[in-house]
Design a protein around this motif. Structure first.
Motif, PDB file in Angstrom:
ATOM      1  N   VAL A  45      35.595  48.447 -10.876  1.00  0.00           N
ATOM      2  CA  VAL A  45      36.074  47.119 -10.536  1.00  0.00           C
ATOM      3  C   VAL A  45      35.537  46.089 -11.521  1.00  0.00           C
ATOM      4  CG1 VAL A  45      36.026  45.301  -8.787  1.00  0.00           C
ATOM      5  CG2 VAL A  45      36.345  47.685  -8.100  1.00  0.00           C
ATOM      6  N   ALA A  46      34.249  46.210 -11.865  1.00  0.00           N
ATOM      7  CA  ALA A  46      33.644  45.279 -12.827  1.00  0.00           C
ATOM      8  C   ALA A  46      34.324  45.391 -14.183  1.00  0.00           C
ATOM      9  CB  ALA A  46      32.148  45.570 -12.956  1.00  0.00           C
ATOM     10  N   ASN A  47      34.641  46.623 -14.598  1.00  0.00           N
ATOM     11  CA  ASN A  47      35.319  46.808 -15.878  1.00  0.00           C
ATOM     12  C   ASN A  47      36.719  46.208 -15.858  1.00  0.00           C
ATOM     13  OD1 ASN A  47      33.127  48.163 -16.946  1.00  0.00           O
ATOM     14  ND2 ASN A  47      33.900  50.196 -16.372  1.00  0.00           N
ATOM     15  N   ALA A  48      37.402  46.355 -14.729  1.00  0.00           N
ATOM     16  CA  ALA A  48      38.737  45.769 -14.607  1.00  0.00           C
ATOM     17  C   ALA A  48      38.668  44.253 -14.669  1.00  0.00           C
ATOM     18  CB  ALA A  48      39.383  46.221 -13.296  1.00  0.00           C
ATOM     19  N   GLN A  49      37.624  43.681 -14.045  1.00  0.00           N
ATOM     20  CA  GLN A  49      37.434  42.230 -14.090  1.00  0.00           C
ATOM     21  C   GLN A  49      37.233  41.754 -15.519  1.00  0.00           C
ATOM     22  OE1 GLN A  49      37.095  40.503 -10.781  1.00  0.00           O
ATOM     23  NE2 GLN A  49      37.901  38.982 -12.177  1.00  0.00           N
ATOM     24  N   SER A  50      36.363  42.464 -16.248  1.00  0.00           N
ATOM     25  CA  SER A  50      36.082  42.109 -17.635  1.00  0.00           C
ATOM     26  C   SER A  50      37.324  42.274 -18.509  1.00  0.00           C
ATOM     27  CB  SER A  50      34.945  42.982 -18.169  1.00  0.00           C
ATOM     28  OG  SER A  50      34.689  42.711 -19.522  1.00  0.00           O
ATOM     29  N   LYS A  51      38.093  43.328 -18.243  1.00  0.00           N
ATOM     30  CA  LYS A  51      39.307  43.575 -19.023  1.00  0.00           C
ATOM     31  C   LYS A  51      40.315  42.448 -18.836  1.00  0.00           C
ATOM     32  CE  LYS A  51      42.978  46.992 -19.695  1.00  0.00           C
ATOM     33  NZ  LYS A  51      43.534  48.303 -19.249  1.00  0.00           N
ATOM     34  N   GLU A  57      39.671  39.305 -18.030  1.00  0.00           N
ATOM     35  CA  GLU A  57      39.169  38.127 -18.727  1.00  0.00           C
ATOM     36  C   GLU A  57      39.420  38.224 -20.220  1.00  0.00           C
ATOM     37  OE1 GLU A  57      35.038  35.539 -19.324  1.00  0.00           O
ATOM     38  OE2 GLU A  57      35.020  37.395 -18.156  1.00  0.00           O
ATOM     39  N   LEU A  58      39.110  39.382 -20.807  1.00  0.00           N
ATOM     40  CA  LEU A  58      39.309  39.559 -22.241  1.00  0.00           C
ATOM     41  C   LEU A  58      40.779  39.459 -22.622  1.00  0.00           C
ATOM     42  CD1 LEU A  58      36.793  42.480 -22.973  1.00  0.00           C
ATOM     43  CD2 LEU A  58      36.580  40.081 -23.645  1.00  0.00           C
ATOM     44  N   GLU A  59      41.646  39.989 -21.766  1.00  0.00           N
ATOM     45  CA  GLU A  59      43.078  39.928 -22.048  1.00  0.00           C
ATOM     46  C   GLU A  59      43.567  38.481 -22.096  1.00  0.00           C
ATOM     47  OE1 GLU A  59      47.387  41.061 -20.011  1.00  0.00           O
ATOM     48  OE2 GLU A  59      45.527  41.886 -19.162  1.00  0.00           O
ATOM     49  N   LEU A  60      43.172  37.687 -21.111  1.00  0.00           N
ATOM     50  CA  LEU A  60      43.610  36.290 -21.078  1.00  0.00           C
ATOM     51  C   LEU A  60      43.023  35.503 -22.243  1.00  0.00           C
ATOM     52  CD1 LEU A  60      43.489  35.471 -17.256  1.00  0.00           C
ATOM     53  CD2 LEU A  60      45.467  36.041 -18.661  1.00  0.00           C
ATOM     54  N   MET A  61      41.786  35.791 -22.615  1.00  0.00           N
ATOM     55  CA  MET A  61      41.176  35.100 -23.748  1.00  0.00           C
ATOM     56  C   MET A  61      41.886  35.442 -25.044  1.00  0.00           C
ATOM     57  SD  MET A  61      38.964  32.969 -22.838  1.00  0.00           S
ATOM     58  CE  MET A  61      37.833  32.509 -21.522  1.00  0.00           C
ATOM     59  N   ALA A  94      40.804  27.254 -22.406  1.00  0.00           N
ATOM     60  CA  ALA A  94      40.056  28.497 -22.519  1.00  0.00           C
ATOM     61  C   ALA A  94      38.638  28.343 -21.951  1.00  0.00           C
ATOM     62  CB  ALA A  94      39.992  28.945 -23.983  1.00  0.00           C
ATOM     63  N   THR A  95      38.031  27.190 -22.167  1.00  0.00           N
ATOM     64  CA  THR A  95      36.695  26.933 -21.637  1.00  0.00           C
ATOM     65  C   THR A  95      36.716  26.870 -20.117  1.00  0.00           C
ATOM     66  OG1 THR A  95      36.152  25.665 -23.637  1.00  0.00           O
ATOM     67  CG2 THR A  95      34.718  25.374 -21.728  1.00  0.00           C
ATOM     68  N   ALA A  96      37.730  26.216 -19.546  1.00  0.00           N
ATOM     69  CA  ALA A  96      37.869  26.161 -18.084  1.00  0.00           C
ATOM     70  C   ALA A  96      38.019  27.562 -17.510  1.00  0.00           C
ATOM     71  CB  ALA A  96      39.067  25.293 -17.712  1.00  0.00           C
ATOM     72  N   LEU A  97      38.805  28.389 -18.174  1.00  0.00           N
ATOM     73  CA  LEU A  97      38.996  29.766 -17.730  1.00  0.00           C
ATOM     74  C   LEU A  97      37.676  30.541 -17.798  1.00  0.00           C
ATOM     75  CD1 LEU A  97      41.303  31.699 -16.831  1.00  0.00           C
ATOM     76  CD2 LEU A  97      41.424  32.445 -19.203  1.00  0.00           C
ATOM     77  N   LYS A  98      36.929  30.332 -18.853  1.00  0.00           N
ATOM     78  CA  LYS A  98      35.631  30.985 -19.028  1.00  0.00           C
ATOM     79  C   LYS A  98      34.688  30.637 -17.872  1.00  0.00           C
ATOM     80  CE  LYS A  98      31.978  31.139 -22.597  1.00  0.00           C
ATOM     81  NZ  LYS A  98      31.631  30.618 -23.954  1.00  0.00           N
ATOM     82  N   ILE A  99      34.680  29.378 -17.470  1.00  0.00           N
ATOM     83  CA  ILE A  99      33.801  28.928 -16.383  1.00  0.00           C
ATOM     84  C   ILE A  99      34.227  29.545 -15.055  1.00  0.00           C
ATOM     85  CG2 ILE A  99      33.132  26.904 -15.026  1.00  0.00           C
ATOM     86  CD1 ILE A  99      33.395  25.274 -17.653  1.00  0.00           C
ATOM     87  N   LEU A 100      35.515  29.567 -14.786  1.00  0.00           N
ATOM     88  CA  LEU A 100      35.985  30.075 -13.507  1.00  0.00           C
ATOM     89  C   LEU A 100      35.847  31.585 -13.410  1.00  0.00           C
ATOM     90  CD1 LEU A 100      39.080  27.804 -12.814  1.00  0.00           C
ATOM     91  CD2 LEU A 100      36.743  27.605 -11.975  1.00  0.00           C
ATOM     92  N   PHE A 101      35.933  32.284 -14.521  1.00  0.00           N
ATOM     93  CA  PHE A 101      35.677  33.715 -14.503  1.00  0.00           C
ATOM     94  C   PHE A 101      34.213  33.989 -14.176  1.00  0.00           C
ATOM     95  CE2 PHE A 101      39.702  35.136 -16.515  1.00  0.00           C
ATOM     96  CZ  PHE A 101      39.895  36.280 -15.759  1.00  0.00           C
TER      97      PHE A 101
END
Length: 329
Positions: A187-193, A195-199, A229-236
């Motif tokens: 689940v953690a890997n999917a979360q990180s994936k 985030e990276l995809e959207l970035m 992108a910064t707002a997305l980073k904070i909310l992730f």
């Protein structure tokens, strides 16, 4: 941020290149799946791409509002030109009571609430950040203004109201068959994936912005894209803390100075755009009532956008593509 004279086919090509990014290729089909009755296991990546589309569309609408707000009254004069609101431009791009214009405004409000949520989550960091430039007076003023923003009682009220629920959109849940739990590595890997995809999508859009022919337009475009992108980073980060067994152990992401500048600047631009839309719609109505405008009542009435669409990231109808390319600046 105002009218610069940059437009025409080249500007349309820029927006077309953004809205035809591969990540937006199948949003219509995915949106239909999201709104199917009883569908509660929608793909998070699809939701993320739809959020990204709404953010870009909202930023586009904000730019359009600023152009309508600051327009040369005599476009032929290069010196001593008087600037002011252009109701005709606003009416043509944002002011009509149509589904297309309603979607644009809905996305503008959504983007504003998205960024506002990120700022409220980052207030502790923003108040403690180092704004030193070596100039004591402006540095102190910057810190004072940031504290004033973060301590504003209206932000406290909005925090309670939770204008945007990032967990409902970005949090990767466990499989319903019990094969995983929220704390599992998968689940953690999917979360990180996710985030990276959207970035990566943001980086691609920023690269397109580099092709803008107008220097001022390119600066504003890249700055506001970085702010999103910064707002997305904070909310992730907030989602990571929610999903963790030890939320306090999840370190707040380090924000570079240019990211802070972009985030706060974007909040200011979006806030001004929301105010501009309200005031210019009032002016359209005033002109109609007094017989001084050329617009009919059906295009200056209140925009029919359900309030929930501002707040629900994946609610039906608010962020659709409308079947046409939204290149309206």
């Amino acid at each position: 941020e105002r009218f610069t004279g940059y437009g025409g086919e080249h500007a349309n090509k820029i927006w077309r290149a953004i809205y035809t990014q591969p990540c937006f290729a199948h949003l219509n089909e995915e949106e239909s799946a999201l709104t199917d009755k009883g569908n509660v296991t929608c793909d998070r990546a699809s939701r993320g791409r739809r959020i990204l589309y709404r953010l870009i569309s909202g930023m586009h609408a904000s730019i359009t509002a600023h152009i309508s707000r600051e327009y040369p009254m005599d476009i032929e004069r290069s010196e001593d030109c008087v600037w002011g609101p252009n109701l005709a431009h606003f009416h043509a791009t944002l002011g009509q009571d149509t589904v297309e214009h309603s979607n644009r405004l809905s996305n503008l409000y959504f983007t504003y609430l998205f960024v506002l949520r990120a700022v409220t989550k980052a207030c502790s960091f923003l108040k403690a950040a180092d704004y030193g430039t070596g100039n004591a007076v402006p540095d102190a003023r910057t810190a004072e203004l940031m504290s004033s923003l973060c301590d504003d009682e209206r932000l406290e009220e909005l925090t309670c109201a939770r204008p945007f629920d990032e967990a409902s959109v970005f949090l990767v849940r466990a499989a319903t068959d019990g094969s995983a739990t929220d704390g599992d590595d998968d689940v953690a890997n999917a979360q990180s994936k996710l985030e990276l995809e959207l970035m990566r999508h943001f980086q691609s859009i920023s690269a397109v912005m580099s092709c803008v022919g107008c220097e001022k337009c390119r600066l504003w475009g890249k700055l506001q894209t970085l702010g999103l992108a910064t707002a997305l980073k904070i909310l992730f980060h907030d989602v990571a803390a929610i999903s963790s067994d030890r939320p306090d152990s999840v370190a707040f992401p380090k924000l570079a100075r240019n990211e802070i500048v972009a985030l706060v600047n974007l909040l200011s631009k979006l806030s001004t755009s929301v105010h501009t839309v309200r005031e210019m719609r009032r002016q359209l109505m005033h002109d109609f009532v007094n017989g001084s405008g050329a617009f009919s009542l059906d295009v200056v009435g209140e925009t029919k956008v359900p309030g929930g669409e501002f707040l629900e990231a994946v609610g039906g109808g608010g962020g659709g593509r409308g079947g046409s390319l939204p290149a309206w600046v």
